[in-house]
Design an enzyme around this catalytic site. Structure first.
Site, PDB file in Angstrom:
ATOM      1  N   ALA A 268      -8.677  -3.295  -1.120  1.00 59.53           N
ATOM      2  CA  ALA A 268      -8.133  -2.441  -0.296  1.00 59.53           C
ATOM      3  C   ALA A 268      -6.693  -1.728  -1.186  1.00 59.53           C
ATOM      4  O   ALA A 268      -6.069  -2.541  -1.818  1.00 59.53           O
ATOM      5  CB  ALA A 268      -7.412  -2.717   0.813  1.00 59.53           C
TER       6      ALA A 268
ATOM      7  N   ALA B  62      -3.036   0.225  -0.385  1.00 57.45           N
ATOM      8  CA  ALA B  62      -2.307   0.510   0.557  1.00 57.45           C
ATOM      9  C   ALA B  62      -0.938   1.492   0.071  1.00 57.45           C
ATOM     10  O   ALA B  62      -0.979   1.680  -1.191  1.00 57.45           O
ATOM     11  CB  ALA B  62      -1.907  -0.574   1.496  1.00 57.45           C
ATOM     12  N   SER B  63       0.078   1.752   0.864  1.00 60.92           N
ATOM     13  CA  SER B  63       1.220   2.466   0.430  1.00 60.92           C
ATOM     14  C   SER B  63       1.945   1.733  -0.613  1.00 60.92           C
ATOM     15  O   SER B  63       2.574   2.601  -1.567  1.00 60.92           O
ATOM     16  CB  SER B  63       1.998   2.836   1.610  1.00 60.92           C
TER      17      SER B  63
ATOM     18  N   ALA C 163       1.252  -1.272  -2.148  1.00 57.88           N
ATOM     19  CA  ALA C 163       0.350  -2.346  -3.159  1.00 57.88           C
ATOM     20  C   ALA C 163      -1.196  -2.383  -3.026  1.00 57.88           C
ATOM     21  O   ALA C 163      -1.654  -1.371  -2.045  1.00 57.88           O
ATOM     22  CB  ALA C 163       0.763  -3.717  -2.847  1.00 57.88           C
ATOM     23  N   GLN C 164      -1.782  -2.621  -3.749  1.00 59.65           N
ATOM     24  CA  GLN C 164      -3.176  -2.993  -3.746  1.00 59.65           C
ATOM     25  C   GLN C 164      -3.563  -4.344  -3.885  1.00 59.65           C
ATOM     26  O   GLN C 164      -2.938  -5.107  -4.415  1.00 59.65           O
ATOM     27  CB  GLN C 164      -4.025  -1.976  -4.515  1.00 59.65           C
ATOM     28  N   VAL C 165      -4.758  -4.678  -3.153  1.00 57.73           N
ATOM     29  CA  VAL C 165      -5.275  -6.099  -3.163  1.00 57.73           C
ATOM     30  C   VAL C 165      -6.505  -6.318  -3.988  1.00 57.73           C
ATOM     31  O   VAL C 165      -7.630  -5.627  -3.658  1.00 57.73           O
ATOM     32  CB  VAL C 165      -5.430  -6.535  -1.569  1.00 57.73           C
TER      33      VAL C 165
ATOM     34  N   LYS D 119      -2.098  -9.411  -4.432  1.00 58.41           N
ATOM     35  CA  LYS D 119      -1.568  -8.182  -3.914  1.00 58.41           C
ATOM     36  C   LYS D 119      -0.432  -7.863  -4.904  1.00 58.41           C
ATOM     37  O   LYS D 119       0.545  -8.678  -5.625  1.00 58.41           O
ATOM     38  CB  LYS D 119      -0.761  -8.453  -2.809  1.00 58.41           C
TER      39      LYS D 119
ATOM     40  N   ASP E  36       4.578  -4.753  11.861  1.00 55.77           N
ATOM     41  CA  ASP E  36       3.771  -3.850  11.573  1.00 55.77           C
ATOM     42  C   ASP E  36       2.381  -4.121  11.940  1.00 55.77           C
ATOM     43  O   ASP E  36       1.670  -4.097  11.034  1.00 55.77           O
ATOM     44  CB  ASP E  36       4.009  -3.747   9.997  1.00 55.77           C
TER      45      ASP E  36
END
Length: 995
Positions: free
Chosen positions: A127, A129-130, A132-134, A148, A289
């Site tokens: 995935a 995201a805004s 980081a990425q995993v 991450k 969140d």
């Protein structure tokens, strides 16, 4: 990020905001000229095109805007469907960063080549995201992990986006003042940068995992607050790299997989809600969140929730945790005073006073969630109310159209509460997106009770603090305090006891808490709901008017109150009302049963009284007027005096006794609302309750502000001193065996257990507390009521001032009430002077004599109605008649006005003593245990206030102890065996029925 990029991002944000704003404004004008059927289609297309514009810009800019889009995409309960359908794409992966960038960050942060760190590393991310990425990977030791990696340069982008968001919010507040999101964005600016430190996130993850894995005692001895969720183990972290245990799970937006694996979505969301309730109320440390992208569901039964991403994790203080718990529980109980107390403890400061609406709106946030299928109807209903709400505020604040648009009800808003409300909104959106219905009040309540009640039971205040710190006035008071400690917290929630002997204070004790969910200590000036105790005060006002020549006991009520003389009430006399022999004992019973809040409308209840018909011949039988007594006497008081009820209360009782309390004055064209209050004795006037729910789907995140915009914190005054009611459930069970005696209306006891159990919820509401219900909703302190009966015991001689050492001083809550000038009809035969023909236009000016006693000077126009008559020794008196005591008890020349063997004199309950056979006591008790009475022969008066409703065993024990220690006779009612106690209704039941 250079200046060029900064300016470009800023221009894109503001140009898009303006473009969308003017698009909506144009459509708003356009739909005015089209048919209703076409309006929906036009609005749908408008939402769709603007949602796509927002999505494209957010994907292009990434950073903070993606997180905002993720938040908005969860609000299916308030946002139009096109926005949800478009923005939910942000819950999936964004375009990934190049692998070389990922490799460079990992090797720089961990200081080793990737080949040495990992046996395998997936190039394609799981995935993006805004921030980081995993990626999935396998460590050199064979453990399956996820890595991450923070995007290169994202910190500068996030900080710049926060500045842009702040500017945009300020512009919205300027263009549409009713949508001021500054408190929210200020809190976000403070918290968002913490997400950029992955060491911080790693520690947060470990802390939340520890917290949720431990068992929690809910306070009753059983473990019920443990939650069943999974959190990945932290393997390693740096500022920009985080390595976590790999957990194989299903994404929440993958509905096909959820169905294929047989996941119970209802149970899933309930467990997530429990996990957040634990974090908020038990730990004071929660993930701020909770959007769908931060959850997975384990593929193995029982399909537990997997909680991810603890970058935005909020820690709140113990006091804030308890305030949030109190806010929740006050909503569950309908306790306005506790709600206002919670707001005050949270640091909330507002500019309008609408506590009932604050309760309504705050409760909405804890209400049962709305499914996505019902969202459209929900949005429409809420949006339809928006204009009505604006008009209500406009009327309340007397604002013109321009002013109401720019009025901001928030004066100071606690930042911690913003993240809390954001979490509630996200959880609500989560349940809507999964199309399940969650009852938050049921799921979250045990956790809120655990933190609030647990802090009280596990960390109980010492005895020296449980009893209010004040010097004992006598040896009897010292023994009383020891007795209260022996009874303990199981029997007593909050209590006050005050007693006078020979005009001097011998007891002035307060102990316990203001409410079950309000741990503030009871003080001598705290105010307790006392129910029928106020009948004795109302009766005193009638006697005062008779003493001043404004009416006569034998006068027909219709002569004073012309509209009353209908439906067989023409021959009812004033003494019939006082003696409970008017035949109107059930008056208003059915009306109030159908509309309980009718009791809050003073004028309408008086109007309904005039329409009632006696059930039996007036004067024939004494039957307790449990509810009608106050309005019957109240109508007489107003029409005989030519003044408002509250004015007479002030003039006859409050000022002469120096028991001033605070006053809250409301002004309404429709309703008169007020309460007794004691001080002292509190008087209020008007209150009107429009229904409030300010919502707009166009600015969904404004919802975080709504619960706090509708009440004022005039809480430092009277309402901060109000005790809240609860019920002694053990004693309540004994009510089922009670049968009505001949003197009690059967209708009153038919459902008494059910009635008593429901009383706290009704009488803790401020609209009921502020109403004028002289038979039921009095609020007094024991010291004020005891002083009242100490004066009556001597025929009206006002006792010397309270000891200078009393804390806080009696009468220290000085107020100047303002009463509306509403003309009342003059009674028949009005003349300028003399007897019952007086108009009662008494003009008074308060002053103090050389001895410090209260005096009231009358105007020349009404000199015969002297407010205070000085007796021997210069002491002030409330009554001039030397036979007033006989009138109170219905003896001597007044014996013919009272039933010979009846339990009532003229307005007061008469108590006997078996040993002497004398009728020497009078007073009045209230449902639940509060009471006040005096012993005329021994010049003794006592008042006991309790907020835990029972059959009166605590009060009975207190009174017996005090009287026996003083060597005074104990009234029969307090000698009877069993748990009968001094409850007014139960006193009218034969003692053998209660054994």
């Amino acid at each position: 990020m250079g200046w060029g990029n900064t300016i470009t991002r800023r221009l894109k944000v503001f140009s898009m905001a303006l473009f969308i704003y003017f698009d909506y404004k144009a459509v708003q004008k356009r739909v005015q000229w089209v048919s209703t059927g076409k309006k929906s289609a036009i609005w749908k297309k408008t939402h769709e095109r603007n949602a796509r514009r927002v999505l494209n810009l957010m994907i292009e800019l990434e950073g903070l805007w993606v997180k905002m889009g993720q938040y908005l995409s969860t609000r299916a309960d308030v946002l139009p469907e096109p926005y949800i359908n478009v923005l939910k794409q942000l819950q999936d992966s964004l375009p990934p960063r190049p692998f070389e960038e990922v490799r460079g960050t990992i090797e720089k942060e961990l200081g080793e080549p990737m080949s040495d760190l990992f046996a395998d590393f997936a190039v394609d991310p799981l995935a993006t995201a805004s921030i980081a990425q995993v990626h999935r990977a396998t460590l050199a030791d064979g453990r399956e992990v996820v890595v991450k990696i923070q995007h290169d340069g994202v910190k500068e982008i996030i900080l710049e986006d926060l500045k842009n968001a702040k500017s945009l919010v300020e512009w919205i507040a300027w263009a549409e003042p009713q949508y001021d999101f500054n408190p929210m964005i200020d809190e976000w600016c403070k918290e968002a940068p913490k997400e950029l430190d992955f060491n911080h996130e790693a520690e947060n993850t470990r802390a939340v995992s520890r917290n949720l894995s431990r068992k929690t005692d809910c306070g009753s001895g059983s473990v019920s607050n443990a939650v069943d969720v999974l959190i990945p183990e932290v393997i390693q972290s740096t500022d920009k790299v985080l390595i976590l245990e790999y957990m194989d799970g299903i994404r929440l937006n993958d509905n096909d997989s959820l169905e294929a694996f047989g996941v119970d979505k209802q149970k899933l969301v309930e467990e997530i809600t429990r996990a957040y309730a634990h974090q908020i109320y038990i730990d004071g440390f929660f993930n701020g969140d909770p959007h769908p992208g931060n959850f997975l569901v384990s593929k193995e039964p029982p399909h537990k929730p997997i909680l991810l991403d603890f970058g935005l994790t909020k820690r709140i203080s113990k006091s804030m945790t308890q305030a949030l718990a109190k806010m929740f529980l006050s909503c569950a109980e309908g306790d306005h005073v506790a709600l206002l107390s919670a707001f005050s403890e949270m640091g909330l400061k507002l500019r309008v006073d609408m506590p009932q609406q604050a309760m309504d709106i705050t409760t909405i946030f804890f209400r049962q969630s709305t499914t996505a299928s019902e969202a459209k109807e929900n949005i429409k209903a809420l949006n339809d109310q928006s204009e009505r709400n604006k008009k209500a505020l406009q009327e309340k604040m007397k604002l013109n159209n321009k002013e109401v648009q720019r009025f901001n009800p928030v004066d100071a808003f606690p930042g911690d509460a913003i993240i809390f409300m954001r979490v509630l909104n996200l959880l609500r959106g989560l349940s809507a997106s999964l199309n399940v219905r969650i009852v938050y009040l049921d799921i979250m309540r045990p956790f809120a009770e655990s933190t609030l009640l647990g802090s009280l039971t596990h960390g109980q205040m010492p005895n020296s603090q449980w009893i209010f710190d004040s010097p004992a006035n006598s040896d009897v008071e010292s023994k009383l305090r020891n007795y209260l400690l022996e009874l303990g917290r199981d029997k007593i929630l909050g209590i006050q006891v005050c007693a006078y002997k020979d005009g001097k204070v011998i007891i002035d004790t307060a102990a316990g808490m203001l409410g079950k969910y309000d741990p503030r200590p009871v003080q001598p000036d705290s105010l307790f709901p006392v129910f029928s105790v106020t009948k004795g005060i109302t009766a005193g006002m009638v006697h005062w008017l008779v003493d001043k020549g404004k009416l006569k006991y034998e006068e027909t009520v219709a002569n004073i109150w012309p509209n009353f003389g209908t439906n067989g009430k023409e021959l009812i006399k004033v003494h019939h009302l006082l003696n409970h022999t008017s035949g109107l004992h059930n008056a208003l019973g059915d009306v109030v049963k159908n509309d309980p809040l009718l009791v809050c409308d003073w004028e309408e209840t008086l109007n309904q009284i005039t329409k009632c018909t006696p059930e039996i011949e007036p004067g024939s039988t004494q039957i307790y007027h449990y509810l009608s007594f106050g309005w019957l006497c109240g109508g007489v008081i107003e029409h005989a005096s030519g003044k408002k009820f509250q004015e007479v209360l002030e003039e006859a009782i409050v000022r002469p006794l120096h028991i001033e309390g605070g006053a809250i004055c409301w002004h309404s064209t429709r309703r008169e609302w007020g309460v007794f209050n004691g001080g002292q004795i509190f008087v209020s006037q008007t209150f009107q309750a429009p229904r409030w729910n300010i919502y707009s789907y166009r600015y969904a995140y404004y919802l975080v502000l709504i619960p706090f915009c509708l009440t004022s914190m005039a809480f430092s005054g009277v309402e901060s001193r109000l005790a809240a009611l609860t019920v002694d459930t053990e004693e309540l069970q004994k009510l089922s065996g009670i049968r009505a005696g001949a003197d009690v209306p059967p209708a009153l006891l038919n459902n008494i257990a059910q009635m008593v159990s429901g009383l706290p919820a009704l009488f803790n509401t401020l609209n009921v507390r502020r109403a004028i219900i002289p038979a039921a909703n009095g609020h007094c302190s024991a010291r004020a009521l005891a002083r009242y009966y100490a004066a009556l015991a001597t025929g009206g001689s006002v006792p010397p001032p309270h000891s200078s050492g009393s804390k806080p001083p009696l009468g220290s809550h000085v107020h100047t009430p303002k009463f509306p000038t509403v003309p009342l009809k003059k009674k028949k035969g009005t003349g300028k002077k003399g007897g019952s023909g007086s108009t009662g236009n008494l003009q008074h000016v308060s002053s103090t004599d050389k001895n410090g006693y209260s005096q009231l000077r009358t105007s020349d126009a009404d000199s015969e109605a002297a407010a205070v008559v000085l007796g021997s020794g210069g002491s002030s008196r409330m009554f001039s008649s030397d036979k007033i005591l006989d009138a109170f008890m219905g003896v001597g020349e007044y014996e013919g006005m009272a039933q010979q063997d009846g339990k009532f004199g003229l307005g007061f309950r008469r108590y006997n003593n078996a040993s002497s056979g004398k009728m020497r006591y009078f007073g009045h008790s209230g449902m639940g245990g509060s009471t006040g009475f005096c012993d005329v022969e021994n010049n003794f008066a006592i008042a006991v206030m309790v907020n835990k409703l029972s059959l009166g065993s605590v009060t009975r024990g207190v009174i017996r102890l005090v009287l026996e220690e003083l060597g005074l006779p104990v009234p029969d009612e307090y000698l009877a065996t069993g748990e009968k106690g001094p409850d007014m209704v139960l006193n009218l039941t034969p003692p053998e029925q209660l054994r």
